[in-house]
Design a protein around this motif. Structure first.
Motif, mmCIF file in Angstrom:
data_model
loop_
_atom_site.group_PDB
_atom_site.id
_atom_site.type_symbol
_atom_site.label_atom_id
_atom_site.label_comp_id
_atom_site.label_asym_id
_atom_site.label_seq_id
_atom_site.Cartn_x
_atom_site.Cartn_y
_atom_site.Cartn_z
ATOM 1 N N ASN A 148 12.672 -20.848 17.791
ATOM 2 C CA ASN A 148 12.366 -19.437 18.043
ATOM 3 C C ASN A 148 13.250 -18.891 19.128
ATOM 4 O O ASN A 148 14.124 -19.502 19.607
ATOM 5 C CB ASN A 148 10.893 -19.225 18.398
ATOM 6 C CG ASN A 148 10.360 -20.222 19.405
ATOM 7 O OD1 ASN A 148 11.100 -21.012 19.980
ATOM 8 N ND2 ASN A 148 9.074 -20.194 19.620
ATOM 9 N N ILE A 205 18.324 -26.288 18.933
ATOM 10 C CA ILE A 205 18.890 -26.272 17.590
ATOM 11 C C ILE A 205 20.300 -26.871 17.539
ATOM 12 O O ILE A 205 20.645 -27.562 16.586
ATOM 13 C CB ILE A 205 18.834 -24.845 16.984
ATOM 14 C CG1 ILE A 205 18.993 -24.925 15.460
ATOM 15 C CG2 ILE A 205 19.834 -23.910 17.639
ATOM 16 C CD1 ILE A 205 18.556 -23.679 14.732
ATOM 17 N N ARG A 259 16.108 -18.658 14.866
ATOM 18 C CA ARG A 259 17.376 -19.131 14.302
ATOM 19 C C ARG A 259 17.101 -20.408 13.527
ATOM 20 O O ARG A 259 16.179 -21.153 13.854
ATOM 21 C CB ARG A 259 18.398 -19.421 15.408
ATOM 22 C CG ARG A 259 18.752 -18.197 16.213
ATOM 23 C CD ARG A 259 19.843 -18.423 17.243
ATOM 24 N NE ARG A 259 19.664 -19.649 18.001
ATOM 25 C CZ ARG A 259 20.671 -20.418 18.441
ATOM 26 N NH1 ARG A 259 21.911 -20.107 18.216
ATOM 27 N NH2 ARG A 259 20.420 -21.513 19.122
ATOM 28 N N ARG A 260 17.953 -20.672 12.523
ATOM 29 C CA ARG A 260 17.780 -21.907 11.760
ATOM 30 C C ARG A 260 19.090 -22.314 11.105
ATOM 31 O O ARG A 260 20.025 -21.539 11.028
ATOM 32 C CB ARG A 260 16.658 -21.783 10.750
ATOM 33 C CG ARG A 260 17.022 -21.357 9.374
ATOM 34 C CD ARG A 260 15.766 -21.326 8.519
ATOM 35 N NE ARG A 260 16.082 -21.439 7.115
ATOM 36 C CZ ARG A 260 15.213 -21.249 6.154
ATOM 37 N NH1 ARG A 260 13.963 -20.964 6.430
ATOM 38 N NH2 ARG A 260 15.559 -21.368 4.895
ATOM 39 N N TRP A 308 14.466 -25.025 12.385
ATOM 40 C CA TRP A 308 14.420 -23.711 13.023
ATOM 41 C C TRP A 308 13.984 -23.811 14.465
ATOM 42 O O TRP A 308 13.417 -24.817 14.893
ATOM 43 C CB TRP A 308 13.503 -22.767 12.245
ATOM 44 C CG TRP A 308 12.041 -22.949 12.552
ATOM 45 C CD1 TRP A 308 11.210 -23.936 12.074
ATOM 46 C CD2 TRP A 308 11.238 -22.147 13.413
ATOM 47 N NE1 TRP A 308 9.945 -23.766 12.597
ATOM 48 C CE2 TRP A 308 9.932 -22.678 13.410
ATOM 49 C CE3 TRP A 308 11.495 -21.009 14.179
ATOM 50 C CZ2 TRP A 308 8.900 -22.137 14.148
ATOM 51 C CZ3 TRP A 308 10.454 -20.446 14.925
ATOM 52 C CH2 TRP A 308 9.175 -21.017 14.890
ATOM 53 N N VAL A 350 10.838 -27.631 6.294
ATOM 54 C CA VAL A 350 11.384 -26.968 7.475
ATOM 55 C C VAL A 350 10.819 -27.651 8.718
ATOM 56 O O VAL A 350 9.602 -27.775 8.867
ATOM 57 C CB VAL A 350 11.040 -25.469 7.480
ATOM 58 C CG1 VAL A 350 11.648 -24.787 8.697
ATOM 59 C CG2 VAL A 350 11.508 -24.804 6.198
#
Length: 119
Positions: free
Chosen positions: A119, A77, A102-103, A117, A71
């Motif tokens: 934040n 993102i 979110r990812r 990911w 990860v």
């Protein structure tokens, strides 16, 4: 293995990851394009990489699907997802929310699944 900058090391934290790759040149191009990793070749069968917070390498071999999920963190993102797609990565789980942010998840050109990911 690459000489590790000891200032980056944290007690009992991952500091080096090795991947199998069916095409090391292709892997280098993908990860340079997407994440800016820097590579050092040790012959034709091994290359090491340096990122901001983790170092690792690629060695010749056939990738195994379903192993550890790596990860990565991003500050943007959508921009990172676009770079992954443009470099040939396949989105396996589009951007979704989870309690920490979110990812999304993708497979690279060797078929490894990774996540990104924010934040």
């Amino acid at each position: 293995m690459t000489k590790i900058n000891s200032q980056k090391l944290k007690h009992e934290q991952i500091q080096y990851i090795e991947f199998l790759s069916k095409d090391i040149v292709q892997a280098k191009n993908f990860y340079t394009t997407c994440f800016g990793w820097k590579f050092t070749d040790y012959g034709v069968a091994y290359t090491s990489f340096t990122g901001d917070y983790v170092d690792g390498g690629f060695t010749n071999g056939v990738p195994v699907k379903g192993s550890i999920l790596v990860v990565l963190f991003t500050e943007d993102i959508e921009a990172t997802k676009n770079k992954v797609v443009k470099a040939g990565g396949k989105i396996t789980k589009d951007i979704f929310s989870f309690p920490g942010g979110r990812r999304f998840q993708f497979t690279d050109l060797d078929g490894y699944e990774l996540a990104v990911w924010t934040n």
